[in-house]
Design an enzyme around this catalytic site. Structure first.
Site, PDB file in Angstrom:
ATOM      1  N   LYS A 230      -9.322  64.139  16.202  1.00  0.00           N
ATOM      2  CA  LYS A 230     -10.385  63.418  15.495  1.00  0.00           C
ATOM      3  C   LYS A 230     -10.401  63.698  13.993  1.00  0.00           C
ATOM      4  O   LYS A 230     -11.043  62.978  13.241  1.00  0.00           O
ATOM      5  CB  LYS A 230     -11.755  63.686  16.119  1.00  0.00           C
ATOM      6  N   ASP A 231      -9.674  64.735  13.543  1.00  0.00           N
ATOM      7  CA  ASP A 231      -9.587  65.024  12.105  1.00  0.00           C
ATOM      8  C   ASP A 231      -8.485  64.238  11.409  1.00  0.00           C
ATOM      9  O   ASP A 231      -8.424  64.207  10.180  1.00  0.00           O
ATOM     10  CB  ASP A 231      -9.322  66.522  11.874  1.00  0.00           C
TER      11      ASP A 231
ATOM     12  N   ARG B 181     -21.610  60.091  12.844  1.00  0.00           N
ATOM     13  CA  ARG B 181     -21.716  59.462  14.165  1.00  0.00           C
ATOM     14  C   ARG B 181     -22.835  60.105  14.978  1.00  0.00           C
ATOM     15  O   ARG B 181     -23.688  59.417  15.559  1.00  0.00           O
ATOM     16  CB  ARG B 181     -20.373  59.585  14.912  1.00  0.00           C
ATOM     17  N   ARG B 182     -22.836  61.443  15.016  1.00  0.00           N
ATOM     18  CA  ARG B 182     -23.887  62.131  15.781  1.00  0.00           C
ATOM     19  C   ARG B 182     -25.261  61.880  15.173  1.00  0.00           C
ATOM     20  O   ARG B 182     -26.232  61.678  15.901  1.00  0.00           O
ATOM     21  CB  ARG B 182     -23.586  63.640  15.851  1.00  0.00           C
TER      22      ARG B 182
ATOM     23  N   ARG C  22     -23.001  72.116   7.973  1.00  0.00           N
ATOM     24  CA  ARG C  22     -21.556  72.280   7.850  1.00  0.00           C
ATOM     25  C   ARG C  22     -21.129  73.647   8.367  1.00  0.00           C
ATOM     26  O   ARG C  22     -21.929  74.508   8.632  1.00  0.00           O
ATOM     27  CB  ARG C  22     -21.153  72.144   6.366  1.00  0.00           C
TER      28      ARG C  22
ATOM     29  N   ARG D 188     -22.237  77.287  12.691  1.00  0.00           N
ATOM     30  CA  ARG D 188     -23.317  76.371  13.090  1.00  0.00           C
ATOM     31  C   ARG D 188     -24.205  76.989  14.179  1.00  0.00           C
ATOM     32  O   ARG D 188     -25.416  76.844  14.151  1.00  0.00           O
ATOM     33  CB  ARG D 188     -22.723  75.038  13.548  1.00  0.00           C
TER      34      ARG D 188
ATOM     35  N   CYS E  49     -15.338  57.858   6.748  1.00  0.00           N
ATOM     36  CA  CYS E  49     -16.388  58.777   7.191  1.00  0.00           C
ATOM     37  C   CYS E  49     -17.774  58.228   6.859  1.00  0.00           C
ATOM     38  O   CYS E  49     -18.775  58.844   7.187  1.00  0.00           O
ATOM     39  CB  CYS E  49     -16.205  60.151   6.541  1.00  0.00           C
TER      40      CYS E  49
END
Length: 312
Positions: free
Chosen positions: A89-90, A137-138, A155, A161, A248
């Site tokens: 996904k990166d 997205r989240r 971040r 996190r 993004c």
């Protein structure tokens, strides 16, 4: 390919986070098993990326996609490493010239998890609670389901996190289940979110291996690691992203599933505030994975209003 000497035969480029290193080690272990190499024959080179350096603002503001791969890809093109291991996904929407996506390991669980000490589920969070996430997205999916919650940028790697959540900086956060599993931390999840309600990012749960197109030796070694179903699914999802000129700044979700000769894809675009959603689905032969993804992406691009992809 048996290796008798202790000389390094392959150098892996990876980010230096605990999760990235765990993924690189998994690739190394699979290579060793596939080719009878010695442990010392494969070296891990941790490379600090722009995405790792920028901690003070959302990545979308700093240029979005590719910030976690740029320096690694530069090292790969320069010949400083032989191949790179990324979270799929990166990966940027388009790979740099001369580089190819060579293999994907079998995909881990694609779902997101909700983590909070205040509530067991997202619907149970008290109104006004603060949800921290680095993902647009989240953020958008949370806002769609719970417009009464505050969403702030959070971040850092997984451990950072979780620590900020523990310290009460935020009331809840969302993380990929795949990453938690790879770190042995799946137990921190309050609940797992369904893909229907919370569709994943393109490539979520997959480990991607990138190599130089002209490096026949390395590509031959890597081919043994490829999981065909995962690569087919990622191909469909990335074609969907490319058709949308995925950045993004626009929340995009997609999930392809491969069963036998068939591919099923569901794709979604959503405004960052969750106020407007467009989604579609495709099903077809696995050989048509890229075409199905492109077609679904073009459909949503055509359906969305002109300002949809420029929403800041």
């Amino acid at each position: 390919m048996a290796q008798s000497s202790g000389a390094t035969v392959l150098r892996i480029g990876t980010r230096g986070s605990p999760l990235a290193l765990a993924q690189a080690r998994e690739v190394r272990a699979r290579l060793i098993a596939a080719h009878g190499l010695q442990d010392v024959a494969i070296e891990l080179k941790a490379i600090r990326t722009t995405g790792d350096k920028i901690q003070d603002r959302p990545l979308a503001e700093a240029g979005g996609k590719g910030l976690f791969t740029k320096e690694i890809e530069e090292a790969l093109r320069a010949g400083d490493v032989d191949f790179a291991v990324h979270s799929a996904k990166d990966l940027p929407t388009w790979l740099p010239d001369g580089l190819v996506l060579m293999a994907c390991l079998p995909r881990e669980d694609v779902r997101d998890v909700f983590i909070s000490r205040m509530a067991a589920t997202l619907p149970a969070l008290p109104s006004g609670s603060v949800v921290g996430t680095a993902s647009l997205r989240r953020q958008a999916l949370v806002k769609r389901l719970r417009p009464d919650l505050q969403v702030v940028s959070l971040r850092g790697n997984v451990e950072t996190r979780l620590r900020k959540l523990e310290q009460g900086v935020v009331d809840a956060t969302l993380l990929a289940l795949a990453g938690l599993k790879r770190l042995g931390r799946a137990d921190v999840a309050s609940c797992v979110l369904s893909v229907d309600e919370f569709p994943p990012a393109v490539g979520q749960g997959a480990i991607a291996i990138e190599a130089r197109a002209d490096d026949t030796r390395t590509r031959t070694l890597l081919r043994a690691l490829d999981d065909a179903d995962t690569t087919t699914a990622i191909t469909a999802e990335r074609a969907f992203l490319a058709a949308l000129d995925g950045s993004c700044r626009t929340p995009i979700a997609a999930y392809a599933q491969v069963e036998g000769d068939r591919v099923r894809l569901r794709g979604l675009i959503i405004r960052p505030d969750g106020s407007e959603v467009h989604e579609t689905a495709r099903e077809g032969a696995r050989a048509e994975a890229a075409m199905l993804g492109s077609d679904a992406g073009r459909e949503l691009k055509g359906r969305a209003p002109a300002d949809f992809f420029h929403h800041g």
